[in-house]
Design an enzyme around this catalytic site. Structure first.
Site, PDB file in Angstrom:
ATOM      1  N   ALA A 237      27.785  32.557  40.541  1.00  0.00           N
ATOM      2  CA  ALA A 237      27.024  33.823  40.577  1.00  0.00           C
ATOM      3  C   ALA A 237      28.037  34.977  40.544  1.00  0.00           C
ATOM      4  O   ALA A 237      28.066  35.838  41.418  1.00  0.00           O
ATOM      5  CB  ALA A 237      26.121  33.894  41.800  1.00  0.00           C
TER       6      ALA A 237
ATOM      7  N   HIS B 154      34.606  38.988  41.848  1.00  0.00           N
ATOM      8  CA  HIS B 154      35.327  37.783  41.417  1.00  0.00           C
ATOM      9  C   HIS B 154      36.283  38.122  40.268  1.00  0.00           C
ATOM     10  O   HIS B 154      37.406  37.627  40.211  1.00  0.00           O
ATOM     11  CB  HIS B 154      34.357  36.715  40.914  1.00  0.00           C
TER      12      HIS B 154
ATOM     13  N   ASP C 237      35.180  39.121  52.431  1.00  0.00           N
ATOM     14  CA  ASP C 237      35.020  38.046  53.424  1.00  0.00           C
ATOM     15  C   ASP C 237      36.253  38.080  54.318  1.00  0.00           C
ATOM     16  O   ASP C 237      37.103  37.181  54.286  1.00  0.00           O
ATOM     17  CB  ASP C 237      34.860  36.698  52.725  1.00  0.00           C
TER      18      ASP C 237
ATOM     19  N   GLN D 265      37.000  35.207  56.711  1.00  0.00           N
ATOM     20  CA  GLN D 265      37.380  34.030  55.927  1.00  0.00           C
ATOM     21  C   GLN D 265      38.848  34.143  55.503  1.00  0.00           C
ATOM     22  O   GLN D 265      39.617  33.175  55.581  1.00  0.00           O
ATOM     23  CB  GLN D 265      36.475  33.928  54.696  1.00  0.00           C
TER      24      GLN D 265
ATOM     25  N   SER E 114      27.394  37.960  45.645  1.00  0.00           N
ATOM     26  CA  SER E 114      26.445  37.162  44.861  1.00  0.00           C
ATOM     27  C   SER E 114      25.047  37.299  45.451  1.00  0.00           C
ATOM     28  O   SER E 114      24.044  37.194  44.749  1.00  0.00           O
ATOM     29  CB  SER E 114      26.861  35.692  44.875  1.00  0.00           C
TER      30      SER E 114
END
Ligand code: PAF
Length: 288
Positions: free
Chosen positions: A38, A43, A156, A159, A192
């Protein structure tokens, strides 16, 4: 610099590794962008950074079941591999790895990672097991691709901190490159999950970043995290369709709350908020 021009897509580890072995014979540096598909501009900014630094970039597309603590969320996660491949080809990606679940997890992954407490706050608290699943898939993918660099977004943020931690702790030979958050023209952080928002919720969701940037601009006028939290809760109310899960201020590396807002360490304001049944996260670094 020699570059591959035609994008190649592999579904198996063996075929991918075969290709990479050929490339690495001529001392190729491989950059890696792990994704769950997605794809959006966020990205593509990771891919762009890799293309600037590495001879060749591998992008993986794999919706990793072990990082979803909510089955419903896993099922609803947007998937459109054909469109993703088109996007990657136009963006000049070299290699795409699109494995199925059996390829990544021939056996259930029972590894439990130690994150030194970084998983005890925010996303880790709200989504139990999430980071263990992320670590399972990311370490597997690192082992398969063996990249020299891997690219992750600041969006993120927790993360990223956790991946940096495990790379160090488990001596994984890869350089982690962090890339800035990419925002829509309204300020909404690209995700996404944004595709699951209806038009009016998507417009409303832009308020999340506005609130974060207000806090950054007026940082010195706030005396405590509590005061900031009260401001955020007053702006993102249930009446306006928001359901605030958390707003926290944490140290960039330790993810611990600062003793005071005046402490001279890098502090990040992190938020998770639901709107129209979609959970969004965002963050802002107050000192950079
Ligand atoms: O950030 C993501 O999209 C995922 O958590 C990742 C790193 C691709 C692992 O599945």
């Amino acid at each position: 610099m020699h570059r591959i021009t035609v994008m190649k897509v592999f579904n198996t580890i063996a075929a991918l590794q075969n290709e990479l072995a050929l490339l690495k014979r001529t001392s190729f540096n491989v950059g890696f962008v792990p994704t769950m598909g997605a794809l959006h501009e966020g990205h593509l900014s990771l891919l762009k950074s890799s293309k600037e630094k590495d001879h060749c970039t591998v992008v993986s597309i794999f919706v990793n079941p072990t990082q979803f603590n909510d089955k419903n969320d896993f099922e609803k996660y947007p998937r459109n591999v054909d469109k993703d491949l088109e996007i990657l080809e136009s963006a000049g990606c070299n290699i795409v790895f699109v494995p199925n679940e059996k390829e990544i997890y021939p056996e259930p992954d029972t590894r439990v990672f130690d994150f030194g407490g970084l998983d005890q706050v925010m996303e880790g608290q709200c989504r139990p097991g999430h980071f263990n699943g992320v670590a399972q898939v990311v370490t597997r993918l690192f082992k398969i691709v063996k990249p020299c660099r891997a690219y992750f977004g600041y969006k993120d943020f927790q993360q990223l901190a956790i991946i940096r931690f495990i790379v160090k702790k488990y001596n994984i030979p890869v350089e982690i490159v962090a890339c800035p958050i990419v925002r829509e023209s309204t300020g909404l952080a690209m995700s996404s999950r944004n595709t699951r928002l209806c038009e009016s919720d998507r417009a409303k969701a832009s308020k999340i970043s506005k609130v974060l940037f207000y806090l950054k601009d007026r940082y010195n006028s706030f005396h405590s995290v509590k005061e900031m939290q009260a401001y955020v809760a007053g702006e993102l109310t249930l009446n306006d369709g928001f359901d605030l899960e958390y707003f926290e201020v944490v140290d960039e590396e330790t993810l611990l709350p600062p003793d005071s807002l005046q402490q001279p360490v890098s502090k990040v304001g992190c938020i998770a908020v639901w709107i129209g049944g979609v959970r969004l996260i965002d963050n802002v670094n107050f000192l950079s």
